[in-house]
Write a protein that holds these residues in place. Structure first.
Motif, short mmCIF file in Angstrom:
data_model
loop_
_atom_site.label_atom_id
_atom_site.label_comp_id
_atom_site.label_asym_id
_atom_site.label_seq_id
_atom_site.Cartn_x
_atom_site.Cartn_y
_atom_site.Cartn_z
N GLU A 52 0.84 -1.20 0.00
CA GLU A 52 0.00 0.00 0.00
C GLU A 52 0.88 1.25 0.00
OE1 GLU A 52 -3.81 1.31 -0.31
OE2 GLU A 52 -3.23 -0.79 -0.10
N ARG A 53 1.95 1.21 0.83
CA ARG A 53 2.84 2.36 0.94
C ARG A 53 3.59 2.57 -0.38
NH1 ARG A 53 5.17 1.10 5.52
NH2 ARG A 53 7.17 0.43 4.66
N GLU A 54 4.04 1.47 -1.00
CA GLU A 54 4.72 1.57 -2.30
C GLU A 54 3.81 2.23 -3.34
OE1 GLU A 54 7.91 0.65 -3.35
OE2 GLU A 54 8.30 0.49 -1.22
N LEU A 55 2.54 1.80 -3.36
CA LEU A 55 1.59 2.37 -4.32
C LEU A 55 1.36 3.85 -4.04
CD1 LEU A 55 -1.06 -0.44 -4.80
CD2 LEU A 55 0.39 0.56 -6.56
N GLU A 56 1.36 4.18 -2.75
CA GLU A 56 1.18 5.59 -2.35
C GLU A 56 2.35 6.42 -2.88
OE1 GLU A 56 -1.10 8.15 -1.34
OE2 GLU A 56 -1.93 6.14 -1.27
N ILE A 57 3.57 5.86 -2.79
CA ILE A 57 4.76 6.54 -3.31
C ILE A 57 4.61 6.69 -4.83
CG2 ILE A 57 7.26 6.34 -3.70
CD1 ILE A 57 7.34 4.81 -0.95
N ALA B 298 2.26 9.47 -5.62
CA ALA B 298 2.87 10.80 -5.42
C ALA B 298 3.83 11.14 -6.56
CB ALA B 298 3.59 10.84 -4.08
N ILE B 299 4.63 10.15 -6.98
CA ILE B 299 5.56 10.39 -8.09
C ILE B 299 4.77 10.69 -9.35
CG2 ILE B 299 7.22 9.25 -9.64
CD1 ILE B 299 8.29 7.79 -7.14
N GLN B 300 3.70 9.92 -9.56
CA GLN B 300 2.90 10.12 -10.76
C GLN B 300 2.23 11.49 -10.77
OE1 GLN B 300 -0.32 7.38 -11.46
NE2 GLN B 300 0.17 7.40 -13.63
N ALA B 301 1.77 11.94 -9.62
CA ALA B 301 1.17 13.27 -9.54
C ALA B 301 2.19 14.32 -9.98
CB ALA B 301 0.69 13.55 -8.12
N GLY B 302 3.47 14.05 -9.72
CA GLY B 302 4.53 14.96 -10.15
C GLY B 302 4.72 15.01 -11.65
N PHE C 65 -8.61 15.41 -12.43
CA PHE C 65 -7.88 14.15 -12.59
C PHE C 65 -8.28 13.27 -11.43
CE2 PHE C 65 -3.93 11.59 -11.96
CZ PHE C 65 -3.91 10.96 -13.19
N ARG C 66 -9.06 12.23 -11.69
CA ARG C 66 -9.54 11.33 -10.63
C ARG C 66 -9.13 9.90 -10.95
NH1 ARG C 66 -15.79 13.36 -10.03
NH2 ARG C 66 -16.09 11.15 -9.56
N PRO C 67 -7.97 9.46 -10.44
CA PRO C 67 -7.56 8.08 -10.71
C PRO C 67 -8.51 7.09 -10.03
CG PRO C 67 -5.79 9.35 -9.64
CD PRO C 67 -7.05 10.17 -9.56
N ALA C 68 -8.78 5.97 -10.72
CA ALA C 68 -9.65 4.93 -10.14
C ALA C 68 -8.94 4.20 -9.01
CB ALA C 68 -10.06 3.95 -11.22
N ARG C 69 -7.62 4.07 -9.14
CA ARG C 69 -6.82 3.41 -8.09
C ARG C 69 -5.71 4.37 -7.70
NH1 ARG C 69 -5.97 -2.33 -11.26
NH2 ARG C 69 -8.10 -2.52 -12.03
N GLN C 70 -4.74 3.87 -6.93
CA GLN C 70 -3.65 4.77 -6.54
C GLN C 70 -2.92 5.33 -7.75
OE1 GLN C 70 -4.10 1.91 -4.78
NE2 GLN C 70 -3.35 2.13 -2.68
N VAL C 71 -2.71 4.46 -8.76
CA VAL C 71 -1.94 4.91 -9.92
C VAL C 71 -2.80 4.78 -11.17
CG1 VAL C 71 0.36 4.50 -8.99
CG2 VAL C 71 -0.89 2.61 -10.05
N ALA C 72 -2.54 5.64 -12.14
CA ALA C 72 -3.45 5.77 -13.27
C ALA C 72 -2.74 5.60 -14.60
CB ALA C 72 -4.10 7.15 -13.23
N GLY C 73 -3.52 5.24 -15.62
CA GLY C 73 -3.00 5.17 -16.98
C GLY C 73 -3.33 6.42 -17.78
N LYS D 77 -4.62 -1.18 -17.06
CA LYS D 77 -4.90 -0.50 -15.79
C LYS D 77 -3.73 -0.72 -14.84
CE LYS D 77 -9.84 -0.42 -15.89
NZ LYS D 77 -9.83 -0.25 -17.33
N GLY D 78 -3.79 -0.01 -13.72
CA GLY D 78 -2.86 -0.31 -12.63
C GLY D 78 -1.43 0.11 -12.91
N VAL D 79 -0.51 -0.59 -12.25
CA VAL D 79 0.90 -0.19 -12.23
C VAL D 79 1.52 -0.18 -13.63
CG1 VAL D 79 3.19 -0.73 -11.31
CG2 VAL D 79 1.19 -0.94 -9.85
N GLY D 80 1.21 -1.21 -14.44
CA GLY D 80 1.77 -1.27 -15.79
C GLY D 80 1.39 -0.05 -16.61
N ALA D 81 0.11 0.30 -16.57
CA ALA D 81 -0.36 1.46 -17.31
C ALA D 81 0.31 2.73 -16.78
CB ALA D 81 -1.88 1.58 -17.21
N ALA D 82 0.49 2.78 -15.46
CA ALA D 82 1.10 3.97 -14.86
C ALA D 82 2.55 4.15 -15.31
CB ALA D 82 1.03 3.88 -13.33
#
Length: 264
Positions: free
Chosen positions: A10-15, A18-22, A40-48, A72-77
């Motif tokens: 969860e913490r890794e996804l949060e990081i 935050a990086i993606q928001a940058g 910008f409303r991501p469905a999960r922590q990280v967005a495509g 979706k998810g980390v790959g898309a991000a």
């Protein structure tokens, strides 16, 4: 043990979030005579999904991107970061003075497309993208739509008067794809709404939210400001959707040419 593992993921996804928001612009360009708002409303922590707006070097143009990476998810991000960086890097190059807006758009699309298709072909990742180049002084907008949902142009009295539909395929599918550039003009009081399919595909009692409901939200009241327009779209979406969490990322970018003439 399992709980701690989950918390650490969860913490890794949060990081990652935050990086993606940058990667998104930290402020919107301040353009005299223009009014810009984004959501910008991501469905999960990280967005495509991603959007970008930036002025070009040595050129009076403002570059606009609304894009959506497949999957979706980390790959898309991760690919979102790559697509965004490629588009911005190629569009930001010091083009010779007076390079046509169409040529800048074509260069950005071709370079991004070919890099992903050649270097990452095995991953079969692609992105749909709308790229526009606005001349704020005239309201002229050159655009390249790579398989993306058509942005809507609303007249000064509200109501959609034009859809900026695809001028080429999605980016990254095959090298050497052919793209065309479209052109439109935003007159005083007119608005452009770019969005990703997470908006039109929101589910409700009558199926998907759809483009016609989106166009409806661009009615007369929408003509007052970009912020108001996006508030109306969000209210329409939230009112329509069944209360389960959004299935997809939602991105909206609104630009409106203000009625007041820019003072000299």
């Amino acid at each position: 043990g399992e709980m701690r593992q989950l918390q650490s993921m969860e913490r890794e996804l949060e990081i990652g979030r935050a990086i993606q928001a940058g990667f998104l612009p930290d402020s919107l360009p301040q353009l005299p005579g223009w009014d810009i708002a984004v959501r910008f409303r991501p469905a999960r922590q990280v967005a495509g999904d991603f959007y970008d707006l930036f002025p070009l070097h040595g050129n009076d143009g403002v570059f606009i991107v609304v894009a959506d990476v497949c999957d979706k998810g980390v790959g898309a991000a991760l690919y979102m970061a790559l697509f965004r960086s490629l588009i911005r890097a190629t569009a930001s190059r010091p083009f010779p003075q007076g390079t046509a807006h169409a040529d800048i758009l074509l260069a950005a699309a071709a370079l991004t497309n070919d890099y992903i298709a050649r270097v990452h072909g095995r991953a079969s990742m692609f992105a749909t993208a709308f790229m526009g180049l606005l001349d704020p002084a005239t309201g002229g907008l050159s655009y390249l739509n790579a398989g993306h949902d058509a942005p809507l142009v609303a007249g000064a009295q509200g109501g959609v008067r034009q859809r900026l539909s695809a001028t080429g395929p999605a980016l990254g599918l095959l090298p050497e794809q052919r793209f065309d550039v479209g052109r439109t003009l935003l007159a005083a009081g007119e608005s452009l709404l770019g969005y990703t399919d997470g908006v039109t595909e929101v589910r409700g009692s009558e199926g998907a939210f759809g483009e016609s409901r989106l166009a409806q939200a661009m009615g007369a009241q929408a003509a007052h400001s970009s912020e108001l327009l996006l508030q109306r779209v969000e209210e329409a979406l939230d009112g329509y959707s069944r209360q389960d969490a959004a299935a997809d990322d939602i991105t909206l970018v609104a630009l409106r040419r203000t009625l007041a003439p820019a003072s000299a």
